[in-house]
Design a protein around this motif. Structure first.
Motif, PDB file in Angstrom:
ATOM      1  N   UNK A  10       0.848  -1.201   0.000  1.00  0.00           N
ATOM      2  CA  UNK A  10       0.000   0.000   0.000  1.00  0.00           C
ATOM      3  C   UNK A  10       0.874   1.238   0.000  1.00  0.00           C
ATOM      4  N   UNK A  11       0.515   2.217  -0.822  1.00  0.00           N
ATOM      5  CA  UNK A  11       1.383   3.399  -0.927  1.00  0.00           C
ATOM      6  C   UNK A  11       0.554   4.670  -1.054  1.00  0.00           C
ATOM      7  N   UNK A  12       0.943   5.675  -0.308  1.00  0.00           N
ATOM      8  CA  UNK A  12       0.297   6.994  -0.418  1.00  0.00           C
ATOM      9  C   UNK A  12       1.389   8.064  -0.402  1.00  0.00           C
ATOM     10  N   UNK A  37      -0.718  -0.784  -4.272  1.00  0.00           N
ATOM     11  CA  UNK A  37      -2.045  -0.169  -4.218  1.00  0.00           C
ATOM     12  C   UNK A  37      -1.845   1.306  -3.939  1.00  0.00           C
ATOM     13  N   UNK A  38      -2.024   2.105  -4.985  1.00  0.00           N
ATOM     14  CA  UNK A  38      -1.830   3.546  -4.841  1.00  0.00           C
ATOM     15  C   UNK A  38      -3.113   4.151  -4.269  1.00  0.00           C
ATOM     16  N   UNK A  65      -5.003   3.902   5.144  1.00  0.00           N
ATOM     17  CA  UNK A  65      -4.174   2.686   5.092  1.00  0.00           C
ATOM     18  C   UNK A  65      -5.003   1.403   5.082  1.00  0.00           C
ATOM     19  N   UNK A  66      -5.981   1.329   5.990  1.00  0.00           N
ATOM     20  CA  UNK A  66      -6.792   0.109   6.086  1.00  0.00           C
ATOM     21  C   UNK A  66      -7.546  -0.172   4.797  1.00  0.00           C
ATOM     22  N   UNK A  67      -8.098   0.884   4.190  1.00  0.00           N
ATOM     23  CA  UNK A  67      -8.841   0.718   2.935  1.00  0.00           C
ATOM     24  C   UNK A  67      -7.942   0.217   1.824  1.00  0.00           C
ATOM     25  N   UNK A  68      -6.702   0.738   1.784  1.00  0.00           N
ATOM     26  CA  UNK A  68      -5.755   0.323   0.741  1.00  0.00           C
ATOM     27  C   UNK A  68      -5.310  -1.128   0.954  1.00  0.00           C
TER      28      UNK A  68
ATOM     29  N   UNK B  96     -16.287   3.111   0.288  1.00  0.00           N
ATOM     30  CA  UNK B  96     -15.027   2.355   0.307  1.00  0.00           C
ATOM     31  C   UNK B  96     -15.135   1.148  -0.627  1.00  0.00           C
ATOM     32  N   UNK B  97     -16.264   0.429  -0.495  1.00  0.00           N
ATOM     33  CA  UNK B  97     -16.440  -0.759  -1.345  1.00  0.00           C
ATOM     34  C   UNK B  97     -16.431  -0.381  -2.823  1.00  0.00           C
ATOM     35  N   UNK B  98     -17.107   0.733  -3.141  1.00  0.00           N
ATOM     36  CA  UNK B  98     -17.145   1.169  -4.543  1.00  0.00           C
ATOM     37  C   UNK B  98     -15.754   1.559  -5.033  1.00  0.00           C
TER      38      UNK B  98
END
Lengths: 245, 135
Positions: A10-12, A37-38, A65-68, B96-98
């Motif tokens: 994961x990268x931001x 994952x940008x 971070x968690x979403x990525x 988020x899911x989308x």
């Protein structure tokens, strides 16, 4: 290396370091696809990752971070990967230690193995505030997890398909590492730590600044508490059609 | 009539007016304006009706009409905040899911495009044939 391994990064806004991390990972695990994952970066993170030979999955906007990380887990789960190693894009993790994580994961039947910078003396610079925070969390988590975790904020982790399935459905959004352990514990999955070498970040800023440390503590503690008391349906009634049949 | 009741009545009317205006301009969806309209109308009834204030006051054990109105307004606001926190949380989860799905689909499209390009290259007479991307 296991046949169906994927490495996710994961990268931001990590343009300065992500390329080197990708190249280092590819040297260690040349057969495994490396997926960056940008997370909606505004700098050249995507290009740097691509130039270094990574697969690139760009999120349309910043999820955190968690979403990525969850995007990587969902992708790997949906594409049938058996295990995933998560490496941070700031250069703190030593890709050479991926093998240590995988050996433990595959050899001893754990569902998740994380790398700990505190299990053994490894030259990591002593940041007393971070270490104190880790020790407090370790103490608080002990009665919940039933074991001592020395580095609960470590993002260097290998997971198998069972953990992938859990995380692709439920993964904390903010500061996910500690809550993720509680999620696994709730699902009765096994996890452990192995000693690894970590470096100071090469560039950029940490997601947790000194001013955010207090918010971080309370946010994570609340997240842990919620995960402990979370209601989950114990019964899954069959659909009517099936029940009738 | 006590001044606080007049102020609360005017505020309720303004809230009703603003809610209707926002719905007309499509700033708020009808389903989300209903809670505000309901709260404003309830407050308006309390401000205009002595009997309603007395009844609620007896229920709360409060004699002062102003205190009754303020307490009820506060409680209504808390419930509205809670309701909209639930709505916002749900929207965030969906968002988020989308976003994750969009990212994965874009990756898939890119992979298919590369595959198609390399197939076209291979079909060209004397074409080199590239390597397909994909995990």
């Amino acid at each position: 290396m296991p046949p169906h391994l994927m490495v996710i990064i994961p990268a931001y806004n990590e343009e300065a370091s992500v390329g080197d991390v990708v190249r280092a990972v590819r040297r260690v695990a040349p057969e495994a696809p490396v997926m960056v994952i940008d997370d909606g970066s505004s700098d050249g993170t995507s290009q740097a990752a691509r130039d270094a030979g990574a697969e690139l999955l760009r999120l349309p906007h910043h999820l955190g971070l968690g979403g990525a990380v969850q995007t990587g887990y969902r992708f790997a789960f949906e594409h049938g990967y058996d295990c995933v190693v998560r490496v941070d894009s700031d250069g703190q993790h030593n890709p050479a230690d991926i093998r240590l994580l995988l050996d433990k994961l595959l050899g001893d039947g754990f569902d998740m193995v994380t790398g700990s910078r505190y299990l053994a003396e490894n030259g990591y610079p002593r940041q007393w505030l971070r270490r104190l925070g880790s020790q407090i969390f370790s103490l608080l988590l002990y009665p919940i997890l039933g074991k001592r975790i020395t580095d609960p904020t470590s993002g260097f982790a290998a997971v198998n398909r069972r953990a992938l399935e859990v995380f692709s459905r439920s993964f904390p959004l903010e500061y996910p590492e500690i809550e993720a352990l509680v999620v696994l514990q709730r699902k009765a999955l096994r996890f452990c730590e192995v000693p690894v070498k970590m470096f100071p970040r090469r560039s950029g800023r940490s997601t947790i600044g000194s001013a955010q440390a207090i918010y971080y503590m309370f946010r994570v503690l609340l997240g842990v508490l919620v995960n402990v008391i979370k209601y989950e349906r114990r019964f899954h009634p069959r659909p009517k059609e099936q029940a009738r049949g | 009539m006590e001044r606080i009741r007049i102020v609360a009545a005017v505020a309720s009317l303004l809230l009703v007016g603003q809610s209707v205006r926002s719905v007309r301009r499509e700033h708020i969806r009808v389903e989300y304006s209903m809670a505000w309209l309901g709260a404003a109308l309830l407050l308006l009834v309390l401000c205009l009706s002595d009997a309603a204030v007395a009844a609620v006051g007896r229920l709360l054990g409060v004699r002062d009409a102003a205190l009754v109105i303020l307490t009820l307004a506060g409680v209504l606001l808390l419930f509205l905040f809670l309701r909209y926190s639930i709505v916002v949380s749900s929207l965030k989860d969906h968002n988020i899911q989308l976003a994750q799905k969009v990212g994965m689909l874009e990756w898939e499209i890119e992979r298919l495009n590369k595959q198609a390009e390399s197939k076209q290259d291979a079909e060209k007479p004397g074409g080199a044939g590239g390597s397909a991307a994909g995990a």
